[in-house]
Design an enzyme around this catalytic site. Structure first.
Site, PDB file in Angstrom:
ATOM      1  N   HIS A 169       6.472  24.426  31.003  1.00 44.98           N
ATOM      2  CA  HIS A 169       5.451  23.465  30.552  1.00 44.98           C
ATOM      3  C   HIS A 169       4.496  23.071  31.687  1.00 44.98           C
ATOM      4  O   HIS A 169       3.426  22.523  31.424  1.00 44.98           O
ATOM      5  CB  HIS A 169       6.112  22.194  30.022  1.00 44.98           C
ATOM      6  CG  HIS A 169       6.466  22.223  28.566  1.00 44.98           C
ATOM      7  ND1 HIS A 169       5.548  22.491  27.568  1.00 44.98           N
ATOM      8  CD2 HIS A 169       7.642  21.992  27.930  1.00 44.98           C
ATOM      9  CE1 HIS A 169       6.154  22.423  26.382  1.00 44.98           C
ATOM     10  NE2 HIS A 169       7.429  22.132  26.576  1.00 44.98           N
ATOM     11  N   MET A 225      12.431  16.947  28.721  1.00 41.11           N
ATOM     12  CA  MET A 225      11.056  16.482  28.512  1.00 41.11           C
ATOM     13  C   MET A 225      10.281  16.752  29.794  1.00 41.11           C
ATOM     14  O   MET A 225      10.700  16.330  30.876  1.00 41.11           O
ATOM     15  CB  MET A 225      11.067  14.986  28.148  1.00 41.11           C
ATOM     16  CG  MET A 225       9.682  14.371  28.009  1.00 41.11           C
ATOM     17  SD  MET A 225       8.759  15.078  26.614  1.00 41.11           S
ATOM     18  CE  MET A 225       7.102  15.025  27.270  1.00 41.11           C
ATOM     19  N   GLU A 226       9.145  17.417  29.623  1.00 39.82           N
ATOM     20  CA  GLU A 226       8.411  17.989  30.752  1.00 39.82           C
ATOM     21  C   GLU A 226       7.514  16.998  31.495  1.00 39.82           C
ATOM     22  O   GLU A 226       6.388  17.345  31.845  1.00 39.82           O
ATOM     23  CB  GLU A 226       7.576  19.166  30.233  1.00 39.82           C
ATOM     24  CG  GLU A 226       6.416  18.791  29.277  1.00 39.82           C
ATOM     25  CD  GLU A 226       6.781  18.715  27.807  1.00 39.82           C
ATOM     26  OE1 GLU A 226       7.957  18.437  27.481  1.00 39.82           O
ATOM     27  OE2 GLU A 226       5.875  18.901  26.973  1.00 39.82           O
ATOM     28  N   HIS A 254      12.600  26.050  30.486  1.00 39.90           N
ATOM     29  CA  HIS A 254      11.623  25.663  29.471  1.00 39.90           C
ATOM     30  C   HIS A 254      10.698  24.566  30.010  1.00 39.90           C
ATOM     31  O   HIS A 254       9.475  24.685  29.945  1.00 39.90           O
ATOM     32  CB  HIS A 254      12.353  25.200  28.214  1.00 39.90           C
ATOM     33  CG  HIS A 254      11.454  24.711  27.119  1.00 39.90           C
ATOM     34  ND1 HIS A 254      11.011  25.513  26.091  1.00 39.90           N
ATOM     35  CD2 HIS A 254      10.888  23.499  26.906  1.00 39.90           C
ATOM     36  CE1 HIS A 254      10.224  24.821  25.294  1.00 39.90           C
ATOM     37  NE2 HIS A 254      10.132  23.584  25.758  1.00 39.90           N
ATOM     38  N   GLU A 255      11.283  23.515  30.549  1.00 42.81           N
ATOM     39  CA  GLU A 255      10.457  22.393  31.036  1.00 42.81           C
ATOM     40  C   GLU A 255       9.589  22.828  32.218  1.00 42.81           C
ATOM     41  O   GLU A 255       8.438  22.386  32.343  1.00 42.81           O
ATOM     42  CB  GLU A 255      11.333  21.188  31.403  1.00 42.81           C
ATOM     43  CG  GLU A 255      12.302  20.704  30.309  1.00 42.81           C
ATOM     44  CD  GLU A 255      11.701  20.588  28.922  1.00 42.81           C
ATOM     45  OE1 GLU A 255      10.474  20.379  28.795  1.00 42.81           O
ATOM     46  OE2 GLU A 255      12.461  20.736  27.933  1.00 42.81           O
ATOM     47  N   TYR A 276       7.773  25.975  17.862  1.00 38.80           N
ATOM     48  CA  TYR A 276       8.452  26.699  18.938  1.00 38.80           C
ATOM     49  C   TYR A 276       8.576  28.187  18.606  1.00 38.80           C
ATOM     50  O   TYR A 276       8.083  29.042  19.333  1.00 38.80           O
ATOM     51  CB  TYR A 276       9.869  26.142  19.133  1.00 38.80           C
ATOM     52  CG  TYR A 276       9.910  24.758  19.738  1.00 38.80           C
ATOM     53  CD1 TYR A 276      10.212  24.586  21.078  1.00 38.80           C
ATOM     54  CD2 TYR A 276       9.662  23.626  18.976  1.00 38.80           C
ATOM     55  CE1 TYR A 276      10.268  23.323  21.654  1.00 38.80           C
ATOM     56  CE2 TYR A 276       9.708  22.361  19.540  1.00 38.80           C
ATOM     57  CZ  TYR A 276      10.010  22.212  20.875  1.00 38.80           C
ATOM     58  OH  TYR A 276      10.053  20.977  21.442  1.00 38.80           O
ATOM     59  N   PRO A 303      17.327  11.507  23.813  1.00 38.99           N
ATOM     60  CA  PRO A 303      17.338  12.172  22.506  1.00 38.99           C
ATOM     61  C   PRO A 303      16.932  13.646  22.508  1.00 38.99           C
ATOM     62  O   PRO A 303      17.047  14.317  21.484  1.00 38.99           O
ATOM     63  CB  PRO A 303      16.341  11.356  21.679  1.00 38.99           C
ATOM     64  CG  PRO A 303      15.416  10.740  22.671  1.00 38.99           C
ATOM     65  CD  PRO A 303      16.208  10.540  23.927  1.00 38.99           C
ATOM     66  N   CYS A 316       7.515   9.060  25.878  1.00 37.89           N
ATOM     67  CA  CYS A 316       6.205   8.834  25.250  1.00 37.89           C
ATOM     68  C   CYS A 316       5.787   9.921  24.268  1.00 37.89           C
ATOM     69  O   CYS A 316       5.010   9.666  23.358  1.00 37.89           O
ATOM     70  CB  CYS A 316       5.123   8.666  26.318  1.00 37.89           C
ATOM     71  SG  CYS A 316       5.243   7.068  27.148  1.00 37.89           S
ATOM     72  N   GLU A 320       4.307  24.290  22.677  1.00 36.90           N
ATOM     73  CA  GLU A 320       5.704  24.730  22.610  1.00 36.90           C
ATOM     74  C   GLU A 320       5.885  26.238  22.412  1.00 36.90           C
ATOM     75  O   GLU A 320       6.803  26.824  22.976  1.00 36.90           O
ATOM     76  CB  GLU A 320       6.459  23.943  21.534  1.00 36.90           C
ATOM     77  CG  GLU A 320       6.518  22.430  21.795  1.00 36.90           C
ATOM     78  CD  GLU A 320       7.220  22.051  23.105  1.00 36.90           C
ATOM     79  OE1 GLU A 320       7.945  22.882  23.671  1.00 36.90           O
ATOM     80  OE2 GLU A 320       7.017  20.900  23.562  1.00 36.90           O
TER      81      GLU A 320
HETATM   82  N1  BES Z   1       8.297  18.536  24.887  1.00 40.41           N
HETATM   83  C1  BES Z   1       9.565  18.831  24.348  1.00 40.41           C
HETATM   84  C2  BES Z   1      10.329  17.615  23.882  1.00 40.41           C
HETATM   85  C3  BES Z   1       9.626  16.798  22.815  1.00 40.41           C
HETATM   86  C4  BES Z   1       8.909  17.377  21.788  1.00 40.41           C
HETATM   87  C5  BES Z   1       9.733  15.430  22.852  1.00 40.41           C
HETATM   88  C6  BES Z   1       8.282  16.579  20.833  1.00 40.41           C
HETATM   89  C7  BES Z   1       9.107  14.654  21.895  1.00 40.41           C
HETATM   90  C8  BES Z   1       8.385  15.218  20.880  1.00 40.41           C
HETATM   91  C9  BES Z   1      10.434  19.602  25.345  1.00 40.41           C
HETATM   92  O1  BES Z   1       9.712  20.444  26.172  1.00 40.41           O
HETATM   93  C10 BES Z   1      11.345  20.503  24.556  1.00 40.41           C
HETATM   94  O2  BES Z   1      10.839  21.309  23.828  1.00 40.41           O
HETATM   95  N2  BES Z   1      12.652  20.377  24.726  1.00 40.41           N
HETATM   96  C11 BES Z   1      13.610  21.219  24.057  1.00 40.41           C
HETATM   97  C12 BES Z   1      14.088  22.278  25.029  1.00 40.41           C
HETATM   98  C13 BES Z   1      14.485  23.591  24.391  1.00 40.41           C
HETATM   99  C14 BES Z   1      13.410  24.198  23.531  1.00 40.41           C
HETATM  100  C15 BES Z   1      14.888  24.584  25.471  1.00 40.41           C
HETATM  101  C16 BES Z   1      14.762  20.325  23.613  1.00 40.41           C
HETATM  102  O3  BES Z   1      14.711  19.120  23.892  1.00 40.41           O
HETATM  103  O4  BES Z   1      15.677  20.797  22.979  1.00 40.41           O
HETATM  104 ZN    ZN Z   2       8.920  22.088  25.135  1.00 40.68          ZN
END
Ligand code: BES
Ligand code: ZN
Length: 630
Positions: A309, A280-281, A305-306, A393, A276, A148, A328
């Site tokens: 969050h 995802m947290e 990381h998650e 980030y 993808p 989502c 982030e």
């Molecule tokens: N919340 C994000 C993934 C996300 C961001 C999904 C924007 C959809 C839209 C998740 O926490 C994230 O940042 N994942 C990173 C991890 C990494 C920074 C360690 C990833 O998927 O690479």
């Molecule tokens: Zn994140």
């Protein structure tokens, strides 16, 4: 004196509403949903019956919800049983934000209202991915999962799809036997319906819509601690439980840095390879890509990381997508605090150094003067995902690191910054806030913590506008120098002089993944063309192209795509295979972008070959990248 007109403009800008929602959440606010989802694998559709509760903040006559690619069947006033009139405002059909769903219902300030919406998802949306059994690891049962974040919840259910609104959830998920279904809440019970099972979940802590998540498939569980389980298909769940058995340690480090974990359980679901993202947290149920099962726990930082969050993002939430760095950037900061404890300070600094390079790449790609390279991107008329990059980030992380540093300089300890962060989480948990809230809070707290002269000295060093609103590079260069970088750089020099020792392969293999990434990044970020000896070292001696670690493979492919003279067949085959192995955007986008500039036909043919296995979010963003390279 400001003229009235200027005052007016200033007021509208600073009361920035979420531009990625059509919902009238400032007039009537959603508080809870009770949903029944019937997951229909045959038709690849979710049949939804969602009861939404609202509290009116003002008088009004229409409830506007977000929706996209949904087929609405009926809307009923739950109190009276009456059918409500509604319209899907199709003039917005092509808008990035979907279509406003206007439900005609009069209300007065203070009213509590409940409506029941009966609808189906459609294949026009990308929030839900149905995988055929062949696309799973076990190949015996189909799989389904949702994604989502950012603004895709509206493709799963009609909602006030803005992080400004938080709701509690109660879900019933019906799936055919023998499948299991999960959601981002706490498991309650199940009912046997004969051919199918319904699983019930509750999320009692209010969450923004983007954290709603469902998954179903032939999923098994492994208990790894009192509050944590790892879920996944049986072919990989044992490997995953081993790889991520450090979860409890990560949580405890974060707890001692900030505050106790409030979500009850922390579970992890390993998805099929089309997922993808890295992770995802989703509350109580982090989703991760199988590409981080490296065998040596070296990519478990995604899980750290998650977990982080659970505080930044899930407790204190950005109010709108332009403040995405509040989610982030803070999370990167906490993630590296965990890394300081599980590994060491130098490795955390190396991580910051490696990722700073990626930040530079993204700023260059967007343009130094473009809004998307700022920590406050302008998203008007855009999909929130379009601005996705390392900027929130790593520029966000660099800002917090800078703040910690200037405070540390005053009394030689990082404790005061930690104290400020703890107060920030105590004050804003369960809320959605804007960047201005953080700024004002920080200034006030510094003034309380230090005498007047010192606080003035600290605050004078912060150029808030340059850091947050201005596009381009971070205005201050943080010092991330560390012992590992020194060691690896020496070997990079030897690499270019073809003077690496014969046993370099052993040295390299013994390195932590991050050192390998740093080695490859240093090569990637030069202008030098590689000669055959150097290319052979990477592809033959070190054999970086396959059966390795996804981060290292990725680093290798990028080096050759950017600096290899010609792309030989062996390389092309390995690269094409890698692009079909994981649907993780972090790898797909940069490789496809570079491949497109080197060999457009190969890029397009490969994309067409694998497109059917990619997540629709990935397909959209890769196509967007191709278009921007035209
Ligand atoms: N919340 C994000 C993934 C996300 C961001 C999904 C924007 C959809 C839209 C998740 O926490 C994230 O940042 N994942 C990173 C991890 C990494 C920074 C360690 C990833 O998927 O690479
Ligand atoms: Zn994140």
């Amino acid at each position: 004196m400001l003229t009235p007109i200027l005052v007016l403009i200033f007021v509208t800008l600073s009361s920035s509403k979420d531009v990625n929602t059509f919902s009238n959440y400032e007039i009537i606010k959603q508080t809870r949903i009770e949903a029944n989802f019937n997951i229909d694998f045959t038709n690849k559709v979710i049949h939804g019956k969602v009861k939404s509760y609202f509290t009116a903040l003002k008088d009004g006559e229409v409830i506007v919800l977000d929706s996209r690619a949904l087929s609405i069947k009926s809307i009923i006033d739950s109190d009276t049983g009456e059918e409500l009139e509604y319209v899907l405002d199709t003039q917005y059909q092509l808008d990035a934000n979907g279509v406003p769903l206007k439900i005609y219902k009069e209300f007065s300030k203070g009213d509590n209202i409940a409506i029941l919406i009966n609808y189906d998802t459609t294949d026009g949306g990308s929030a839900v991915q149905f995988l055929d059994k062949e696309q799973t690891t076990g190949k015996l049962y189909p799989f389904m999962f949702t994604q989502c974040e950012s603004i895709l919840c509206r493709e799963l259910l009609p909602s006030q799809d803005t992080p400004a609104v938080k709701i509690t959830t109660s879900m019933g998920l019906t799936v055919p036997k023998p499948l299991f279904a999960l959601d981002s809440g706490i498991y309650q019970s199940k009912i046997d319906n004969g051919e199918s099972t319904t699983y019930f979940y509750e999320q009692k802590i209010p969450i923004p819509s983007y954290l709603i998540a469902l998954a179903a498939g032939a999923i098994e569980e492994r208990v790894i601690s009192d509050r944590s389980k790892v879920y996944g298909e049986k072919e990989l769940v044992d490997l995953a439980a081993e790889e991520f058995n450090g979860i409890e340690n990560f949580i405890q480090i974060a707890e001692s840095y900030i505050s106790p974990y409030v979500w009850g359980e922390y579970n992890l679901l390993v998805l099929p390879s089309s997922f993808p993202f890295g992770g995802m947290e989703n509350p109580t149920l982090t989703f991760v890509t199988p590409s981080i099962i490296a065998g040596d726990k070296s990519l478990a930082n995604v899980v750290a990381h998650e977990i982080s969050h659970s505080w930044s993002g899930n407790l204190v939430t950005m109010d709108n997508w332009s403040d995405f760095w509040l989610n982030e950037g803070f999370t990167m900061f906490i993630q590296r605090k965990i890394m300081e404890k599980t590994d060491d300070l130098d490795l955390a600094k190396l991580d910051a150094m490696v990722m700073y390079n990626t930040l530079v790449d993204d700023i260059k790609r967007f343009g130094e003067s473009k809004s998307f390279s700022s920590l406050r991107p302008n998203l008007l008329g855009r999909h929130a995902d379009d601005a996705f990059s390392e900027v929130p980030y790593e520029k966000g992380f660099n800002f917090l690191y800078f703040l910690e540093n200037i405070i540390q300089k005053e009394n030689n300890t990082t404790d005061v910054f930690r104290k400020i962060l703890r107060q920030y989480f105590a004050k804003y948990s369960y809320m959605s806030i804007k960047y201005e809230d953080f700024r004002d809070f920080f200034i006030d707290t510094v003034k309380k913590e230090f005498d007047e002269a010192t606080s003035q000295k600290i605050l004078d060093q912060i150029d808030w506008v340059k850091w947050i609103e201005a596009p381009g590079y971070p205005p201050v260069n943080n010092d991330f120098s560390n012992k590992y970088a020194v060691e690896v750089k020496e070997d990079v020099d030897k690499f270019y002089k073809n003077e690496l020792p014969d046993n370099f392969k052993d040295i390299f293999n013994a390195w932590h993944t991050l050192l390998k990434q740093f080695f490859l990044n240093n090569i990637k970020d030069t202008d030098k063309e590689l000669d055959d000896t150097q290319l052979n070292l990477l592809s033959k001696t070190l054999n970086l192209k396959e059966g390795y670690n996804a981060e290292v493979n990725f680093g290798y492919f990028m080096v050759v795509l950017l600096h290899g003279k010609a792309l030989d067949d062996e390389f092309k085959t390995a690269c094409v295979n890698f692009l079909g192995k994981f649907g993780r955007l972090k790898y797909l986008r940069p490789i496809y972008r570079s491949l497109y500039t080197r060999d457009k036909d190969l890029a397009l043919n490969t994309f067409n070959k694998w497109k059917g296995s990619y997540h629709p979010i990935a397909v959209r963003l890769i196509e967007l990248d191709f278009k921007s390279l035209e």
